[in-house]
Design a protein around this motif. Structure first.
Motif, PDB file in Angstrom:
ATOM      1  N   SER A  48       0.843  -1.194   0.000  1.00  0.00           N
ATOM      2  CA  SER A  48       0.000   0.000   0.000  1.00  0.00           C
ATOM      3  C   SER A  48       0.880   1.245   0.000  1.00  0.00           C
ATOM      4  N   ASP A  50      -0.712   4.526   0.331  1.00  0.00           N
ATOM      5  CA  ASP A  50      -1.543   5.660   0.744  1.00  0.00           C
ATOM      6  C   ASP A  50      -1.976   5.491   2.193  1.00  0.00           C
ATOM      7  N   TYR A  52      -4.482   7.741   5.556  1.00  0.00           N
ATOM      8  CA  TYR A  52      -5.455   8.784   5.863  1.00  0.00           C
ATOM      9  C   TYR A  52      -4.761  10.120   6.092  1.00  0.00           C
ATOM     10  N   GLY A  59     -10.890  11.247   1.456  1.00  0.00           N
ATOM     11  CA  GLY A  59      -9.843  10.809   0.550  1.00  0.00           C
ATOM     12  C   GLY A  59      -8.613  10.280   1.252  1.00  0.00           C
ATOM     13  N   MET A  60      -7.719   9.706   0.443  1.00  0.00           N
ATOM     14  CA  MET A  60      -6.463   9.159   0.939  1.00  0.00           C
ATOM     15  C   MET A  60      -5.304   9.935   0.328  1.00  0.00           C
ATOM     16  N   HIS A 113      -2.409  10.390  -7.223  1.00  0.00           N
ATOM     17  CA  HIS A 113      -3.647   9.616  -7.276  1.00  0.00           C
ATOM     18  C   HIS A 113      -4.372   9.851  -5.953  1.00  0.00           C
ATOM     19  N   TYR A 114      -5.581   9.329  -5.854  1.00  0.00           N
ATOM     20  CA  TYR A 114      -6.381   9.541  -4.647  1.00  0.00           C
ATOM     21  C   TYR A 114      -6.536  11.047  -4.406  1.00  0.00           C
ATOM     22  N   LYS A 115      -6.218  11.532  -3.217  1.00  0.00           N
ATOM     23  CA  LYS A 115      -6.356  12.955  -2.902  1.00  0.00           C
ATOM     24  C   LYS A 115      -5.105  13.755  -3.276  1.00  0.00           C
ATOM     25  N   SER A 138      -8.748  11.671 -12.330  1.00  0.00           N
ATOM     26  CA  SER A 138      -8.600  10.650 -11.297  1.00  0.00           C
ATOM     27  C   SER A 138      -7.147  10.424 -10.887  1.00  0.00           C
ATOM     28  N   GLY A 139      -6.223  10.813 -11.746  1.00  0.00           N
ATOM     29  CA  GLY A 139      -4.812  10.630 -11.425  1.00  0.00           C
ATOM     30  C   GLY A 139      -3.950  11.407 -12.396  1.00  0.00           C
TER      31      GLY A 139
END
Length: 225
Positions: A48, A50, A52, A59-60, A113-115, A138-139
């Motif tokens: 992983s 990402d 919090y 979002g991450m 990506h993500y946040k 999105s990325g």
């Protein structure tokens, strides 16, 4: 010229670089494009990258360590002219930026990506932040492909006609003039007579006039510069 792209979704970049001009540029060994899977640099069993966000919120956030490990490995192998982060709050990509970057040799491109990515990566490693427009994707993979394409086509030898890139829209601060090819007439729509005249000076003057007209109509903001 070499591009190293760091992403959590390398598969998204397979197609853009495997066809047309960018494929030929790589076969000619004028451009090298390497895509690095960020998960390969994760130090946990789940790979992983990402977590919090501190302070809460939706979002991450992409973590520091995988990016730092990949960037430092690459920088230990060669000198990079720029480390670029693709982000909506970066400088908007334009032809001047592409022209400048086309004269460099090695570039790292970070795909968020993500946040987004931890700010400390931006503070410590990133030398330039670029946006492809005032919207959110999105990325960073598709923006990275756009950036590579915009730069690579300017490298001498990439285009079969090297003068083609010099006449593109924005190269002289204006939009390009209308262009036509055969047939000379189609369903009652004719190619302007001047383009069929063979008179180079008149054709050049017509194109200059059309460039200015089109820019005034579509992008008057360009004329302010």
């Amino acid at each position: 010229m070499r591009f190293d792209i760091i992403t959590v979704l390398p598969g998204l970049l397979e197609s853009p670089f495997a066809h047309s001009i960018l494929q030929r540029a790589q076969k000619k060994e004028l451009v090298e494009i390497y895509v690095h899977n960020l998960r390969d640099y994760a130090d946990n069993k789940h790979k992983s990258v990402d977590d919090y966000p501190y302070g809460g919120g939706s979002g991450m956030v992409m973590q520091i360590e995988p990016f730092a490990a990949c960037i430092e490995k690459l920088q230990g192998e060669r000198i990079y002219d720029e480390v670029i982060y693709m982000t909506p709050d970066g400088e908007t990509l334009n032809q001047d930026i592409a022209n400048t970057l086309s004269s460099t040799e090695n570039i790292i491109i970070l795909c968020g990506h993500y946040k987004g990515i931890d700010q400390r990566i931006r503070d410590v490693f990133v030398t330039k932040e670029i946006s492809v427009g005032d919207y959110v994707l999105s990325g960073g993979e598709l923006p990275a492909a756009i950036l590579v394409d915009a730069i690579a086509r300017l490298i001498p030898g990439v285009l079969s006609d090297e003068t083609s890139a010099l006449s593109d829209s924005f190269q002289d601060g204006l939009l390009d003039a209308p262009i036509y090819t055969r047939p000379a007439e189609w369903r009652g729509h004719k190619v302007p007579d001047v383009l069929l005249s063979g008179h180079e000076a008149k054709i050049a003057a017509w194109r200059d006039e059309q460039q200015l007209k089109r820019t005034q109509e579509r992008r008057p903001d360009l004329l302010k510069d």
